[in-house]
Design a protein around this motif. Structure first.
Motif, PDB file in Angstrom:
ATOM      1  N   ALA A  51      -4.151-103.448  49.870  1.00 28.34           N
ATOM      2  CA  ALA A  51      -4.626-103.580  48.494  1.00 28.34           C
ATOM      3  C   ALA A  51      -3.619-104.305  47.622  1.00 28.34           C
ATOM      4  CB  ALA A  51      -4.939-102.200  47.916  1.00 28.34           C
TER       5      ALA A  51
ATOM      6  N   THR B 109      -9.214-106.232  50.245  1.00 22.32           N
ATOM      7  CA  THR B 109     -10.023-105.054  49.945  1.00 22.32           C
ATOM      8  C   THR B 109     -10.829-104.580  51.144  1.00 22.32           C
ATOM      9  OG1 THR B 109     -11.823-106.447  49.120  1.00 22.32           O
ATOM     10  CG2 THR B 109     -10.200-105.689  47.509  1.00 22.32           C
TER      11      THR B 109
ATOM     12  N   HIS C 144      -7.456 -96.974  50.004  1.00 20.33           N
ATOM     13  CA  HIS C 144      -7.246 -97.973  48.965  1.00 20.33           C
ATOM     14  C   HIS C 144      -7.937 -99.296  49.292  1.00 20.33           C
ATOM     15  CE1 HIS C 144      -4.202 -95.798  46.556  1.00 20.33           C
ATOM     16  NE2 HIS C 144      -3.935 -95.204  47.702  1.00 20.33           N
ATOM     17  N   ALA C 145      -8.434 -99.429  50.489  1.00 16.50           N
ATOM     18  CA  ALA C 145      -9.192-100.612  50.899  1.00 16.50           C
ATOM     19  C   ALA C 145     -10.216-100.170  51.933  1.00 16.50           C
ATOM     20  CB  ALA C 145      -8.266-101.677  51.495  1.00 16.50           C
TER      21      ALA C 145
ATOM     22  N   ASP D  88     -15.762-105.191  44.611  1.00 15.57           N
ATOM     23  CA  ASP D  88     -14.414-105.432  45.120  1.00 15.57           C
ATOM     24  C   ASP D  88     -13.902-106.732  44.508  1.00 15.57           C
ATOM     25  OD1 ASP D  88     -15.089-103.258  46.626  1.00 15.57           O
ATOM     26  OD2 ASP D  88     -14.868-104.243  48.576  1.00 15.57           O
TER      27      ASP D  88
ATOM     28  N   THR E 155      -6.116-104.966  41.794  1.00 16.73           N
ATOM     29  CA  THR E 155      -7.113-104.901  42.862  1.00 16.73           C
ATOM     30  C   THR E 155      -8.114-103.809  42.521  1.00 16.73           C
ATOM     31  OG1 THR E 155      -5.457-105.579  44.496  1.00 16.73           O
ATOM     32  CG2 THR E 155      -7.476-104.600  45.344  1.00 16.73           C
TER      33      THR E 155
END
Length: 541
Positions: free
Chosen positions: A219, A224, A249-250, A496, A520
């Motif tokens: 991230a 993403t 986180h992704a 995203d 992000t």
């Protein structure tokens, strides 16, 4: 307008590069829940603002779709960052030593010092020589220091004296010797790894913490969605749990090993696409066919330079590959086959053309696929078989490829323009942690094809900036069968988004490589802000 129509997040006063034909450029984007609901002018998107909408004015910053890494080993990254000095972009031995020294100061006294890079080559460094034990002695003389890249480990004098067993090598494997001292220089190629017994430095982490930390690193770099290739079964289960809990986180695309998919108990627990969750999906099943070009073991038609009897090798016979692939396909999974040599690629592509056309279970693809012939390119296109490629290898491996294959063959490595001209769907990736997971230097490498030593590997195969970006967005999403939800910024797609510190549509390759991510957004939630270096818990808006 009712509350249920209000956006949760609006990014405005931006230059939004959507990669969508319907609205290529905009200045605002709105997200409700995990989906984009509006893209357009500030006035148009303002209609979606409500009393609880978070509005972030970006002062003209560029916004692009969340980037996609089509081939990595995601779960290894979090632990690596915690236990190693990162040496991927070192351009001098002095910088490398300084980074290792800073890492030494952060870890417990006496702990071994480890560093990781992509490929340490004399022509990469300002000093124009290879790293040796004496260089690493500047970091520590009272404990092991070891740096590792794709095809070697280099250690300090302490490790030479206490952690190396040359007797384990036998007579057939040699290591470089310092002519001044008669001792090894400290460099041990991959064939000599059995002699290297440097203890690891460990940091206590739960598996869940490792996965969260790993996705956080992606991230930070604007990635993403990332493929995790062949994670263990326990990791797969942990990914699914973390996805359901909103902890990643992704997004992660899980690419299970074919041997797992052949197991009936695995198929009872997971299915391709039928087991997807909020932040995870299942991709093709993977098998390694041949070995590794940087180890002189990719399965090639012609031998390696200076090694006339060596054309590489495979991990399994072609007959066994066929049986395994047919079994997996029959159970409803598309295929991802690792091939690095030209002969291996031709054989695997032929198998996939026969087996996977039409692509009833989703798009299958070859992985790495460094040396395609014109016939292979035509066949891949005709059979709707894509390729997951790693453009960053052009930069970081190029000089070593010249040494292994000669200049003429090295220039045929990853002919990206030929792939696109043939109509093959390409997705860019990193193979992290083999190379760094930051996609911007890799995009720049696709544009210049320039090695870290300054050599250009066939400029005719270079990509435009737009095509380089599409490798990590629109076509990457298509390769993974996620083009309906990822890869561009449009209403209905997943929220995203990545905010950058520069306009990458108007900068040079060198400027592109230096791009930094300032924010992000994954599934409509800000997971990273560079202003304070904060990683925010993805489950919190």
């Amino acid at each position: 307008m009712s509350d249920r129509q209000d956006a949760d997040l609006i990014l405005t006063d931006a230059r939004v590069l959507t990669l969508s034909e319907a609205c290529p450029v905009a200045d605002s984007v709105a997200v409700r829940g995990d989906r984009i609901v509006a893209v357009g002018t500030a006035a148009e998107v303002q209609e979606f603002r409500g009393p609880r909408t978070v509005v972030l004015s970006l002062n003209g910053a560029m916004v692009i779709p969340g980037l996609i890494d089509t081939h990595a080993h995601v779960s290894r990254v979090g632990d690596l960052v915690a236990t190693h000095a990162l040496l991927y972009d070192c351009t001098s031995i002095a910088d490398l030593v300084a980074r290792l020294s800073r890492h030494r100061d952060r870890i417990p006294d006496g702990a071994p010092v480890h560093g990781k890079g992509d490929c340490f080559h004399a022509r990469h460094f300002a000093e124009k020589r290879q790293v040796c034990a004496e260089d690493l002695d500047q970091v520590a003389t009272d404990r092991p220091v070891a740096i590792t890249d794709v095809n070697k480990t280099i250690v300090n004098s302490f490790a030479l004296d206490h952690c190396i067993s040359l007797a384990a090598l036998g007579d057939s494997i040699t290591v470089p010797i310092d002519k001044r001292t008669g001792r090894p220089t400290g460099a041990f190629p991959v064939a000599a790894q059995a002699a290297v017994k440097v203890p690891a430095h460990t940091v206590p982490m739960t598996l869940a913490d490792e996965l969260v930390a790993s996705t956080a690193e992606f991230a930070r770099c604007g990635v993403t969605t990332a493929v995790d290739a062949q994670p263990p079964l326990g990791h797969i289960r942990a990914y699914c749990a973390a996805s359901q809990a909103g902890q990643l986180h992704a997004r992660v695309v899980i690419m299970p090993a074919m041997r797992l998919v052949e197991d009936a108990s695995f198929r009872a627990e997971f299915s391709h696409r039928g087991s997807d969750g909020p932040l995870h999906a299942f991709g093709p099943a993977k098998e390694l066919y041949d070995r590794f070009v940087m180890h002189r073991s990719a399965y090639m038609r012609e031998p390696y330079l200076g090694d006339p009897t060596n054309c590489g090798a495979t991990f399994l016979s072609f007959n066994d590959l066929c049986k395994r692939a047919e079994s997996v396909w029959r159970h409803g999974w598309p295929l991802g086959i690792h091939v690095t040599g030209d002969r291996a690629l031709a054989e695997a592509a032929g198998l996939m053309r026969r087996l996977c056309c039409p692509p009833v279970y989703g798009l299958s693809h070859v992985i790495h696929a460094y040396f395609p012939s014109p016939d292979v390119l035509r066949g891949l296109c005709q059979a709707h078989i894509g390729a997951a490629v790693q453009p960053g290898f052009l930069s970081v491996w190029g000089e070593t490829l010249r040494d292994l294959l000669g200049d003429e063959r090295a220039c045929t490595f990853l002919p990206l323009q030929a792939y696109l001209a043939a109509g093959v769907t390409l997705g860019g990736g990193s193979d992290a942690p083999i190379s760094h997971w930051n996609p911007f230097p890799a995009m720049a490498a696709a544009m210049t094809r320039r090695t870290l030593g300054g050599t250009t590997l066939d400029a005719s195969q270079a990509l435009s900036s737009q095509d380089a970006l599409r490798l990590y967005t629109t076509t990457a999403a298509e390769l993974l069968g996620l083009g309906d939800r990822l890869g561009s910024i449009a209403p209905g797609k997943l929220g995203d988004l990545v905010v950058l510190d520069r306009d990458i549509a108007a900068c040079s390759p060198e400027q592109l490589a230096a791009t930094r991510v300032t924010m992000t957004v994954v599934a409509g939630r800000v997971v990273y802000r560079a202003a304070d270096g904060a990683l925010q818990h993805p489950a919190v808006a």
